[in-house]
Design an enzyme around this catalytic site. Structure first.
Site, PDB file in Angstrom:
ATOM      1  N   ASP A  25      36.714  29.100 -11.551  1.00 22.32           N
ATOM      2  CA  ASP A  25      37.505  28.826 -12.754  1.00 22.32           C
ATOM      3  C   ASP A  25      37.575  27.324 -13.035  1.00 22.32           C
ATOM      4  OD1 ASP A  25      38.998  29.536 -14.949  1.00 22.32           O
ATOM      5  OD2 ASP A  25      40.907  29.573 -13.870  1.00 22.32           O
ATOM      6  N   HIS A  42      30.156  25.513 -18.583  1.00 21.24           N
ATOM      7  CA  HIS A  42      29.522  26.724 -18.039  1.00 21.24           C
ATOM      8  C   HIS A  42      28.122  26.403 -17.501  1.00 21.24           C
ATOM      9  CE1 HIS A  42      32.875  29.018 -19.368  1.00 21.24           C
ATOM     10  NE2 HIS A  42      32.600  28.975 -20.649  1.00 21.24           N
ATOM     11  N   LEU A 136      21.665  36.479   3.154  1.00 24.75           N
ATOM     12  CA  LEU A 136      22.959  36.334   2.476  1.00 24.75           C
ATOM     13  C   LEU A 136      22.972  37.333   1.330  1.00 24.75           C
ATOM     14  CD1 LEU A 136      25.607  34.669   1.766  1.00 24.75           C
ATOM     15  CD2 LEU A 136      24.148  33.268   0.296  1.00 24.75           C
TER      16      LEU A 136
HETATM   17  C1  IPE Z   1      38.942  34.540 -14.118  1.00 18.31           C
HETATM   18  O1  IPE Z   1      39.081  33.388 -14.879  1.00 18.31           O
HETATM   19  C2  IPE Z   1      37.635  35.196 -14.389  1.00 18.31           C
HETATM   20  C3  IPE Z   1      36.449  34.445 -13.995  1.00 18.31           C
HETATM   21  C4  IPE Z   1      36.384  33.286 -13.389  1.00 18.31           C
HETATM   22  C5  IPE Z   1      35.210  35.096 -14.323  1.00 18.31           C
HETATM   23  P1  IPE Z   1      39.865  33.382 -16.270  1.00 18.31           P
HETATM   24  O2  IPE Z   1      39.839  31.986 -16.730  1.00 18.31           O
HETATM   25  O3  IPE Z   1      39.319  34.405 -17.179  1.00 18.31           O
HETATM   26  O4  IPE Z   1      41.341  33.823 -15.813  1.00 18.31           O
HETATM   27  P2  IPE Z   1      42.738  33.665 -16.541  1.00 18.31           P
HETATM   28  O5  IPE Z   1      42.586  34.186 -17.931  1.00 18.31           O
HETATM   29  O6  IPE Z   1      43.080  32.197 -16.544  1.00 18.31           O
HETATM   30  O7  IPE Z   1      43.695  34.446 -15.705  1.00 18.31           O
HETATM   31  C1  IPE Z   2      35.555  30.098 -15.646  1.00 20.20           C
HETATM   32  O1  IPE Z   2      35.888  28.961 -16.352  1.00 20.20           O
HETATM   33  C2  IPE Z   2      34.307  30.767 -16.185  1.00 20.20           C
HETATM   34  C3  IPE Z   2      34.543  32.063 -16.836  1.00 20.20           C
HETATM   35  C4  IPE Z   2      35.681  32.681 -16.948  1.00 20.20           C
HETATM   36  C5  IPE Z   2      33.379  32.709 -17.382  1.00 20.20           C
HETATM   37  P1  IPE Z   2      36.775  29.053 -17.666  1.00 20.20           P
HETATM   38  O2  IPE Z   2      35.874  29.248 -18.830  1.00 20.20           O
HETATM   39  O3  IPE Z   2      37.840  30.074 -17.511  1.00 20.20           O
HETATM   40  O4  IPE Z   2      37.396  27.595 -17.702  1.00 20.20           O
HETATM   41  P2  IPE Z   2      38.890  27.209 -18.065  1.00 20.20           P
HETATM   42  O5  IPE Z   2      39.791  28.033 -17.181  1.00 20.20           O
HETATM   43  O6  IPE Z   2      39.071  27.525 -19.514  1.00 20.20           O
HETATM   44  O7  IPE Z   2      38.968  25.754 -17.767  1.00 20.20           O
HETATM   45 MG    MG Z   3      39.738  30.035 -16.821  1.00 19.57          MG
END
Ligand code: IPE
Ligand code: IPE
Ligand code: MG
Length: 252
Positions: A25, A42, A136
């Site tokens: 995240d 990303h 792995l």
């Molecule tokens: C969790 O992250 C899902 C992934 C990393 C794929 P999110 O960014 O979607 O989670 P919330 O919405 O902050 O809980």
């Molecule tokens: C996690 O990073 C990746 C996915 C959920 C696909 P985010 O896109 O949730 O990044 P933040 O949380 O908005 O910074």
């Molecule tokens: Mg996120």
């Protein structure tokens, strides 16, 4: 092969974490902080995955499970969703041969029926190609949700046991999406949020949880070592007392 359920018996523990589950995240915030579009985060996040796979091989981790797209991530703007799908496809195209050459087995779990046919085919092909590898196991959770997993497993369990009304954990476990892996030893969430966000709800029952402020694109081998160091400080009691664990250590 079946693995010990942490609620049915105390699992024999390896010293090092054998299975690491990771919520990657903070990609968006990483980019925003740099005045870049979220997509740049990303893209950088995919590079971090590559580094993490290498670091896990070096540390003899057996299973690395990565949350790439949750069942709730469809709620994001359509543009970001389609971009994530394209990134996923490009990463599969570029990385699968390298992973195969490195002895990595790739699995993708989640409700894949919602992905387009091309992506579904790439997933099937990648899993087939790497099926014999044992160094792995990298699992990508895509359109995955812990509740989806429990519900799909329940459906299969009921279908497999007609007339049964009194089910056991042992009847459900083989139908869970990650039945091939032991329960995670260590859970890591980057990006500062301290929640599970519908990740492996069943499997995390006795997993050690580690949260870090570091955004996913910045999470490198040194950051992984901090998480593993924290894991080594934990006493995994599985419901028992510290004294019982000390006695068990003396006896062994
Ligand atoms: C969790 O992250 C899902 C992934 C990393 C794929 P999110 O960014 O979607 O989670 P919330 O919405 O902050 O809980
Ligand atoms: C996690 O990073 C990746 C996915 C959920 C696909 P985010 O896109 O949730 O990044 P933040 O949380 O908005 O910074
Ligand atoms: Mg996120």
């Amino acid at each position: 092969m079946t693995h010990t359920s942490s609620t049915k018996a105390v699992p024999a523990l390896p010293a090092a974490p054998r299975h690491i589950a990771l919520i990657m995240d903070g990609n968006g915030r990483w980019a925003t902080k740099r005045y870049l579009p979220r997509v740049a985060g990303h893209v950088k996040g995919v590079e971090a995955v590559r580094g993490m796979v290498e670091a896990c091989i070096e540390r003899h981790v057996e299973y690395l499970t990565l949350f790439a797209f949750s069942s709730e991530n469809w709620r994001r703007p359509a543009e970001e969703v389609s971009l994530l799908m394209r990134l996923f496809m490009t990463a599969l195209e570029r990385e699968v041969s390298k992973m195969h050459a490195n002895g990595i087995r790739l699995r993708v779990v989640g409700d894949l029926s919602r992905f387009d046919a091309g992506l579904q085919k790439m997933i099937v092909d990648a899993e087939r190609k790497t099926a014999g590898n044992t160094r792995l196991v990298v699992t990508i959770c895509a359109n995955y949700g812990g509740r989806w997993d429990i519900m799909q497993a329940t459906g299969k369990m009921v279908a497999a046991n007609p007339g049964c009304t009194d089910f056991t954990e042992d009847q459900l476990a083989p139908h869970l999406a990650m039945a091939y892996a032991p329960e995670p030893d260590l859970f890591i969430r980057t990006g500062g949020e301290e929640r599970i966000s519908n990740f492996l709800l069943w499997q995390l029952a006795y997993t050690e949880l580690y949260f870090t402020e570091t955004y996913w694109p910045d999470f490198d081998a040194a950051a992984l070592d901090l998480a593993i160091d924290s894991y080594y400080q934990r006493e995994r009691r599985f419901g028992r007392t510290s004294a019982q664990i000390a006695d068990q250590k003396k006896a062994s």
